[in-house]
Design a protein around this motif. Structure first.
Motif, PDB file in Angstrom:
ATOM      1  N   SER A 203       0.884  -1.284   0.061  1.00  0.00           N
ATOM      2  CA  SER A 203      -0.078  -0.256  -0.015  1.00  0.00           C
ATOM      3  C   SER A 203       0.869   1.179  -0.052  1.00  0.00           C
ATOM      4  N   TYR A 204       0.449   2.432  -0.091  1.00  0.00           N
ATOM      5  CA  TYR A 204       1.111   3.706  -0.220  1.00  0.00           C
ATOM      6  C   TYR A 204       0.329   4.909   0.416  1.00  0.00           C
ATOM      7  N   THR A 205       0.811   5.744   0.717  1.00  0.00           N
ATOM      8  CA  THR A 205       0.641   7.070   1.260  1.00  0.00           C
ATOM      9  C   THR A 205       1.191   8.313   0.426  1.00  0.00           C
ATOM     10  N   LEU A 242       4.742  -1.148   2.572  1.00  0.00           N
ATOM     11  CA  LEU A 242       4.328   0.386   2.783  1.00  0.00           C
ATOM     12  C   LEU A 242       5.194   1.265   1.955  1.00  0.00           C
ATOM     13  N   GLN A 244       5.927   5.238   1.163  1.00  0.00           N
ATOM     14  CA  GLN A 244       5.339   6.557   1.954  1.00  0.00           C
ATOM     15  C   GLN A 244       6.165   7.631   1.315  1.00  0.00           C
ATOM     16  N   ASP A 260      10.100   3.247   2.332  1.00  0.00           N
ATOM     17  CA  ASP A 260       9.643   1.891   2.377  1.00  0.00           C
ATOM     18  C   ASP A 260      10.069   1.124   3.575  1.00  0.00           C
TER      19      ASP A 260
END
Length: 337
Positions: A203-205, A242, A244, A260
């Protein structure tokens, strides 16, 4: 006759007459003193004239040499625009003329080297884009076909829209300098497409400070870093990955951060990437090296990329660029780099 008198007798030959002269001794002494004083004065005058002539000649010779030395020191310090005006005697004038010609040649060589270096970087950027785009396009179209076949039309429309925006910014009418908001939009579209492709892998932000969109940056500095995270850091992640991405303003700099929680890198690999060396197979780094070289080419050594990474602890890549309006960068002619 007294002791203080001198007598001189002169005989005239053909008459036999004698002429007798009387001179006092004090008058002889006075004349001798005046003669000595005149001689001393003449010697001092001559020495003074010689000293003045020597000072004049020394000034004519040393002053041009001093100016020439100062100019050469400035050139040695990197100021190639130093003005050299040949003067003085012929030898000094000729030396100044030769140094001035050497300065012009050196400036021309420096300009040629910079132009060649910039052309090389533009070529490398085009090669990098050509390597990325066909492979990325093929995989994205494959995802879209799969979504259509499985009647996921809304998701397919989202991916097609993101793909169109991605390539619109990638092309940017051939420009290299783009607004920060476009660079953020570019990496957002890339992450969305890749997240759909590697579903349940990561997932990413995205966290971007407001007001940064008006400033300028180099195109394609975030996407190669994110790509490196996806293909190397997320390799062994199973839904826990993840990525970011953030951007904020720090004084007179803009800080981009890509973080990451992947497998990380050793200190040796980080040093190889930052030094522009070829890293071992499977560890990435080509895109990161390209980003670092382009950043320093445009903004100088005071800006660029910094990597912090630990094995099994993830990687953080920071990029610092100056706070300059996009229009100002275009006016400086940096958009052709």
């Amino acid at each position: 006759m007294g002791d203080d008198e001198e007598y001189f007798v002169k005989t005239i030959g053909y008459t036999g007459w004698k002429i007798v002269g009387v001179v006092k001794n004090e008058e002889i002494s006075l004349n001798s003193f005046k003669s000595g004083l005149l001689i001393v004065f003449l010697v001092l005058f001559f020495l003074s004239v010689m000293a003045l002539i020597n000072m004049y000649l020394s000034q004519r010779l040393s002053a041009p040499m001093q100016r020439l030395e100062e100019a050469v020191n400035k050139i040695e310090a990197g100021d190639l625009d130093t003005c050299i005006e040949p003067s003085g005697f012929y030898e000094v004038w000729h030396l100044g003329r030769a140094i001035s010609d050497m300065q012009d040649t050196l400036k021309q060589l420096m300009d040629d080297i910079v132009a060649e270096h910039e052309a090389k970087r533009r070529s490398e950027l085009m090669v990098l884009q050509n390597q990325i785009n066909p492979h990325f396009l093929y995989n994205t179209l494959d995802i879209i076909v799969w979504m259509v076949e499985n009647e996921k039309r809304e998701e397919a429309v989202e991916v097609v829209t993101a793909l169109a925006r991605f390539f619109r910014i990638s092309l940017s009418n051939g420009k290299t300098i783009i607004p920060v908001e476009d660079e953020i939009e570019h990496v957002r579209n890339y992450l969305m497409i890749q997240e759909r492709r590697f579903k349940n892998r990561f997932s990413y932000t995205l966290d971007v400070e407001e007001g940064l969109g008006q400033y300028g940056t180099i195109k394609l500095i975030l996407q190669p870093i994110v790509e490196n995270c996806i293909y190397h850091a997320m390799e062994f992640m199973d839904g826990d990955g993840l990525i970011q991405v953030s951007a904020r303003k720090e004084e007179e700099k803009i800080l981009f951060t890509v973080r990451d929680n992947g497998c990380g890198m050793t200190e040796d690999i980080v040093e190889q990437i930052m030094a522009g060396k070829k890293v071992s197979k499977g560890k990435g780094g080509v895109g990161l090296q390209n980003v670092q070289e382009r950043l320093q080419l445009v903004f100088g050594d005071g800006f660029g990329m910094m990597i912090r990474s630990e094995p099994d602890e993830g990687t953080e890549v920071n990029i610092r660029i100056p706070v300059v309006l996009w229009e100002e960068l275009e006016e400086r002619g940096l958009d052709s780099v």
